[in-house]
Structures are given as C-alpha cells and as structure tokens.
Design an enzyme around this catalytic site. Sequence first.
Site, short mmCIF file in Angstrom:
data_model
loop_
_atom_site.label_atom_id
_atom_site.label_comp_id
_atom_site.label_asym_id
_atom_site.label_seq_id
_atom_site.Cartn_x
_atom_site.Cartn_y
_atom_site.Cartn_z
N LYS A 187 0.81 -1.23 0.00
CA LYS A 187 0.00 0.00 0.00
C LYS A 187 0.84 1.28 0.00
O LYS A 187 0.40 2.30 -0.52
CB LYS A 187 -0.95 0.02 1.20
CG LYS A 187 -2.13 -0.92 1.07
CD LYS A 187 -3.07 -0.75 2.27
CE LYS A 187 -4.30 -1.62 2.15
NZ LYS A 187 -5.25 -1.41 3.24
N ASP A 195 -10.35 2.81 1.71
CA ASP A 195 -10.62 2.41 3.10
C ASP A 195 -11.26 3.58 3.86
O ASP A 195 -12.10 3.38 4.74
CB ASP A 195 -9.32 2.02 3.84
CG ASP A 195 -8.80 0.67 3.40
OD1 ASP A 195 -9.59 -0.15 2.89
OD2 ASP A 195 -7.58 0.42 3.57
N TYR A 199 -12.31 -8.55 10.39
CA TYR A 199 -13.49 -9.30 9.89
C TYR A 199 -13.27 -10.81 9.91
O TYR A 199 -14.07 -11.56 9.34
CB TYR A 199 -13.88 -8.83 8.48
CG TYR A 199 -12.77 -8.83 7.48
CD1 TYR A 199 -12.39 -10.00 6.83
CD2 TYR A 199 -12.07 -7.67 7.21
CE1 TYR A 199 -11.34 -10.01 5.95
CE2 TYR A 199 -11.01 -7.67 6.31
CZ TYR A 199 -10.66 -8.84 5.68
OH TYR A 199 -9.61 -8.84 4.81
P1 NAP Z 1 -0.87 -2.44 10.50
O1 NAP Z 1 -0.54 -1.28 9.64
O2 NAP Z 1 0.12 -3.54 10.68
O3 NAP Z 1 -1.27 -1.84 11.95
C1 NAP Z 1 -1.51 -2.72 13.03
C2 NAP Z 1 -2.09 -1.94 14.20
O4 NAP Z 1 -2.44 -2.87 15.23
C3 NAP Z 1 -1.10 -0.95 14.82
O5 NAP Z 1 -1.83 0.15 15.34
C4 NAP Z 1 -0.48 -1.80 15.95
O6 NAP Z 1 0.05 -1.03 17.00
C5 NAP Z 1 -1.71 -2.53 16.43
N1 NAP Z 1 -1.38 -3.76 17.15
C6 NAP Z 1 -0.87 -4.90 16.63
N2 NAP Z 1 -0.73 -5.83 17.60
C7 NAP Z 1 -1.16 -5.24 18.77
C8 NAP Z 1 -1.26 -5.69 20.11
N3 NAP Z 1 -0.88 -6.93 20.48
N4 NAP Z 1 -1.77 -4.83 21.03
C9 NAP Z 1 -2.16 -3.59 20.68
N5 NAP Z 1 -2.09 -3.11 19.42
C10 NAP Z 1 -1.58 -3.92 18.47
O7 NAP Z 1 -2.21 -3.18 10.00
P2 NAP Z 1 -3.45 -2.51 9.22
O8 NAP Z 1 -3.27 -2.65 7.78
O9 NAP Z 1 -3.69 -1.16 9.81
O10 NAP Z 1 -4.64 -3.52 9.62
C11 NAP Z 1 -5.16 -3.55 10.95
C12 NAP Z 1 -6.40 -4.46 10.96
O11 NAP Z 1 -7.43 -3.86 10.18
C13 NAP Z 1 -6.15 -5.85 10.36
O12 NAP Z 1 -6.84 -6.81 11.14
C14 NAP Z 1 -6.78 -5.74 8.97
O13 NAP Z 1 -7.25 -6.99 8.49
C15 NAP Z 1 -7.93 -4.80 9.23
N6 NAP Z 1 -8.37 -4.06 8.04
C16 NAP Z 1 -9.68 -4.18 7.69
C17 NAP Z 1 -10.16 -3.48 6.61
C18 NAP Z 1 -11.60 -3.62 6.24
O14 NAP Z 1 -11.98 -3.21 5.14
N7 NAP Z 1 -12.45 -4.17 7.10
C19 NAP Z 1 -9.31 -2.65 5.85
C20 NAP Z 1 -7.98 -2.55 6.24
C21 NAP Z 1 -7.51 -3.28 7.34
P3 NAP Z 1 1.60 -0.53 16.92
O15 NAP Z 1 1.56 0.70 16.04
O16 NAP Z 1 1.95 -0.23 18.31
O17 NAP Z 1 2.40 -1.65 16.31
#
Ligand code: NAP
Length: 273
Positions: free
Chosen positions: A65, A100, A217
């Site tokens: 991305k 998004d 999800y």
């Molecule tokens: P990302 O960039 O890797 O960000 C992960 C986030 O989760 C960061 O804020 C991270 O905090 C936090 N995190 C990870 N492990 C944690 C823990 N053990 N305790 C507390 N916080 C934790 O991932 P992303 O792309 O943003 O995706 C995040 C989620 O959203 C995923 O599950 C993804 O599948 C979902 N998503 C859904 C959609 C949809 O359309 N429904 C779209 C996009 C993403 P730190 O910054 O401290 O590491």
Amino acid sequence: MDVYGLLGNPVGHSLSPPMHEAGYEKLDIDARYVTFEPPVERGADAVESAAMLGVSGLNVTIPFKQDVLDAVEPDDTAARIGAVNTIDFSTDPPTGHNTDAAGVVRALEHHGVSLDGRAVLVGAGGAGRAVAFALAGEGMAVDIANRTVEKAVDLAADVTESVVDGSASGHALDELSDLLADADVLVNATSVGMEEDRSAVPRDGLHADLAVLDAVYSPIETRLLRDAADAGARTVDGAWMLLYQGVEAFERWTGHRAPVAAMNDALRSSLET
Ligand code: NAP
C-alpha cells in the site's frame, strides 16, 4: 473484457474476487477480477507491468500500500494517508486512491450512525490512518489510542494539520476507558482480535450510547463486538467496511452505481466458506 485485480502478498484467500465479480454479473459487465502476487520487493514494478498489460484497475493490499505511491499519481486523500489501496489505469500516469477511508464512513452511514461528536480510534497503522482522516474529515473530534503512543501522536498531528472541521489527539491504550466515557463512535483498527479471541478495548469502557465498528473481519463476530453488544452498543462488523471500500473502487472503475446487495451477499457467502 476488462481485467481488474488485487495486488498483494499473500493474496490467497482474498474475498475481493467473488465480491467484485458478483457486481459485474449483476450489471452484465464484461470483466474479470483476479489476484496478483509479485515478490514483496517488486510492488511498484508490478504496477508498471499491469499498466503495460492493459489492466483496468487494481486494489492493493499488504505489503504494497505504501510502495505503490511512487508508481501512481495519488489523490489528496491517499497522499495524506500515505497509502494507496485502489489504482485507476484509465489515465497515464495511473491515479492512486484510498477507499478504506470512504469505506469506513459508508459502513457507519449504512447503519444510521451519525458522524458528529466524538470518536475513539484504536490503532494507528495503515487502516488506522485511513479511519482517522475519514472521521476527522466528517467533522468528528477523534481521540486516537495506540500501543506505540508516538504513532498516535504523529497521526493526530497529521490529521489536525490537514482537515478543516474535525480534530484529533493522540493517546496511550491505558487511557481508553476514560476516552470512551463521552464518545459516540468507537473504531478498532488494530489487528487485535484477528483469528484470536482478544480485544484491545477494556470492557468497562463500553456503553450503550456507542456505535462500535471493528475493522477486523476474521472472525466476523470479534470479542470486541460481543463485548460491545453486551454493553448495549450498536455494532458494525468489519465486512461492512470491506464491502464499502470495494464498492467505492467498483464505482470509480466502472462508472456504474455498485449493486451493493449482490456484492454483500457474495462477500458474506465467501466469509462463511
Ligand atoms: P498495520 O498497519 O500492521 O497496523 C496494526 C495496528 O495494530 C497498529 O496500530 C499496531 O500497533 C496494532 N497492534 C498490533 N498488535 C497489537 C497488540 N498486540 N496490542 C495492541 N495493538 C496492536 O495493520 P493494518 O493494515 O492497519 O490492519 C489492521 C487491521 O485492520 C487488520 O486486522 C486488517 O485486516 C484490518 N483491516 C480491515 C479493513 C476492512 O476493510 N475491514 C481494511 C484494512 C484493514 P503498533 O503501532 O503499536 O504496532
């Protein structure tokens, strides 16, 4: 025939192909939606190859991305968020967008959630950035809590600098219960709860005046959504956000209003298999 697709690594179990193809079928559009999985260091190259091969549109997911920003002309929203999840090849250079952001807004609006007042956002990664700009862009005051506090503070500063009506502030996760006391909307954009029965949000902060959207999800009913329902809150599962980010891309590419119900049915069926 038009070819659309998803660029990611891995993309094996993506829900986007059945969702988009249900839309083409419903509107009798001659198109296919396929997945592309280039090596992790070749995301930008893959965009150039897709343009050369006549691909009409690409969705982009982890880990590309940010990488593809250099290969496209990002619109203002994608540039501010710093991530592209949709590429439109109808121009040269292709344009980059972040659906998004619109996806979370349309998912909440679909459920009658009004986007004024205060929002609490948990997470400041890729999805969190999109949600923060989207909700503040609607005029909400957004409190962002993240495990790595500096990322929440930096994101809040980026948002405050660029949105006109809304505002944002950065916090630590242990402030969540206090932040939620006078919040109207809660969005989880961390990966906590994905394929595990855990929540990043303490149960005691949840209340009946909240609308809660979990971006996770898988599973569709997360621990957070169960806790929120127990507290009397309105809940919106992550498949709604996934649906509407896809709907936004579909409408941009095809120029047609998306058949939302058909795309939702296909998405929900795929989630069950
Ligand atoms: P990302 O960039 O890797 O960000 C992960 C986030 O989760 C960061 O804020 C991270 O905090 C936090 N995190 C990870 N492990 C944690 C823990 N053990 N305790 C507390 N916080 C934790 O991932 P992303 O792309 O943003 O995706 C995040 C989620 O959203 C995923 O599950 C993804 O599948 C979902 N998503 C859904 C959609 C949809 O359309 N429904 C779209 C996009 C993403 P730190 O910054 O401290 O590491």
